[in-house]
Design a protein around this motif. Structure first.
Motif, mmCIF file in Angstrom:
data_model
loop_
_atom_site.group_PDB
_atom_site.id
_atom_site.type_symbol
_atom_site.label_atom_id
_atom_site.label_comp_id
_atom_site.label_asym_id
_atom_site.label_seq_id
_atom_site.Cartn_x
_atom_site.Cartn_y
_atom_site.Cartn_z
ATOM 1 N N GLU A 35 3.378 -2.910 13.577
ATOM 2 C CA GLU A 35 4.140 -3.059 12.339
ATOM 3 C C GLU A 35 3.676 -4.263 11.531
ATOM 4 O OE1 GLU A 35 8.329 -3.021 13.178
ATOM 5 O OE2 GLU A 35 8.290 -0.934 13.842
ATOM 6 N N LEU A 36 3.369 -5.363 12.206
ATOM 7 C CA LEU A 36 2.877 -6.547 11.494
ATOM 8 C C LEU A 36 1.563 -6.256 10.781
ATOM 9 C CD1 LEU A 36 3.592 -9.450 14.021
ATOM 10 C CD2 LEU A 36 4.815 -8.919 11.908
ATOM 11 N N VAL A 37 0.674 -5.553 11.455
ATOM 12 C CA VAL A 37 -0.620 -5.232 10.839
ATOM 13 C C VAL A 37 -0.427 -4.287 9.661
ATOM 14 C CG1 VAL A 37 -2.853 -4.103 11.212
ATOM 15 C CG2 VAL A 37 -1.944 -5.678 12.937
ATOM 16 N N ARG A 38 0.445 -3.292 9.821
ATOM 17 C CA ARG A 38 0.707 -2.367 8.704
ATOM 18 C C ARG A 38 1.291 -3.109 7.506
ATOM 19 N NH1 ARG A 38 2.675 1.608 12.737
ATOM 20 N NH2 ARG A 38 0.941 3.040 13.022
ATOM 21 N N GLN A 39 2.216 -4.021 7.771
ATOM 22 C CA GLN A 39 2.802 -4.802 6.678
ATOM 23 C C GLN A 39 1.731 -5.649 6.003
ATOM 24 O OE1 GLN A 39 6.011 -7.065 8.351
ATOM 25 N NE2 GLN A 39 7.275 -5.271 8.704
ATOM 26 N N ASP A 40 0.874 -6.241 6.800
ATOM 27 C CA ASP A 40 -0.166 -7.102 6.260
ATOM 28 C C ASP A 40 -1.162 -6.326 5.408
ATOM 29 O OD1 ASP A 40 -1.422 -9.703 6.042
ATOM 30 O OD2 ASP A 40 -3.025 -8.869 7.288
ATOM 31 N N GLY A 45 4.602 -1.482 2.430
ATOM 32 C CA GLY A 45 5.033 -1.804 1.075
ATOM 33 C C GLY A 45 4.739 -0.694 0.097
ATOM 34 N N ARG A 46 3.559 -0.110 0.198
ATOM 35 C CA ARG A 46 3.206 0.993 -0.697
ATOM 36 C C ARG A 46 4.107 2.195 -0.448
ATOM 37 N NH1 ARG A 46 -1.924 -0.920 -0.148
ATOM 38 N NH2 ARG A 46 -2.382 0.320 1.678
ATOM 39 N N THR A 47 4.390 2.482 0.807
ATOM 40 C CA THR A 47 5.263 3.603 1.143
ATOM 41 C C THR A 47 6.642 3.394 0.550
ATOM 42 O OG1 THR A 47 4.045 4.015 3.183
ATOM 43 C CG2 THR A 47 6.262 4.926 3.056
ATOM 44 N N PHE A 48 7.172 2.179 0.677
ATOM 45 C CA PHE A 48 8.494 1.868 0.125
ATOM 46 C C PHE A 48 8.498 2.014 -1.392
ATOM 47 C CE2 PHE A 48 11.298 -1.168 -1.945
ATOM 48 C CZ PHE A 48 12.526 -0.718 -1.482
ATOM 49 N N VAL A 49 7.512 1.465 -2.055
ATOM 50 C CA VAL A 49 7.453 1.515 -3.521
ATOM 51 C C VAL A 49 7.333 2.956 -3.992
ATOM 52 C CG1 VAL A 49 6.060 0.894 -5.538
ATOM 53 C CG2 VAL A 49 6.589 -0.827 -3.803
#
Length: 80
Positions: A35-40, A45-49
């Motif tokens: 999860e940390l790597v995906r967030q980084d 973030g793109r999925t949420f937006v």
């Protein structure tokens, strides 16, 4: 999705912090690191937006009507 094993070395404090954070979230250390790597990399973030944009597009008229009532204006006139 196929998994690849990575071996990393970190100091004991970092390892302890990773374990504690994973336990606090109820997930494995492996999942926590993923999860940390995906967030980084911005994937989360793109999925949420994208999801937020789709939601706003679907309910645009509802929001326009609600906020027009709050402002005391006509949403149709606001678009003209």
């Amino acid at each position: 999705m196929a998994k690849t094993q990575l071996n990393v070395r970190v100091d004991e404090g970092t390892a302890r912090a990773a374990r504690e954070r994973a336990v606090a979230r109820g997930i494995s250390v492996n999942r926590y690191i993923e999860e940390l790597v995906r967030q980084d990399t911005g994937e989360a973030g793109r999925t949420f937006v994208d999801a937020a944009a789709d939601f706003m597009k679907q309910y645009e008229s509802v929001f326009a009507e609600e906020f027009a009532e709050t402002r005391g204006t006509d949403p149709v006139e606001d678009r003209l």
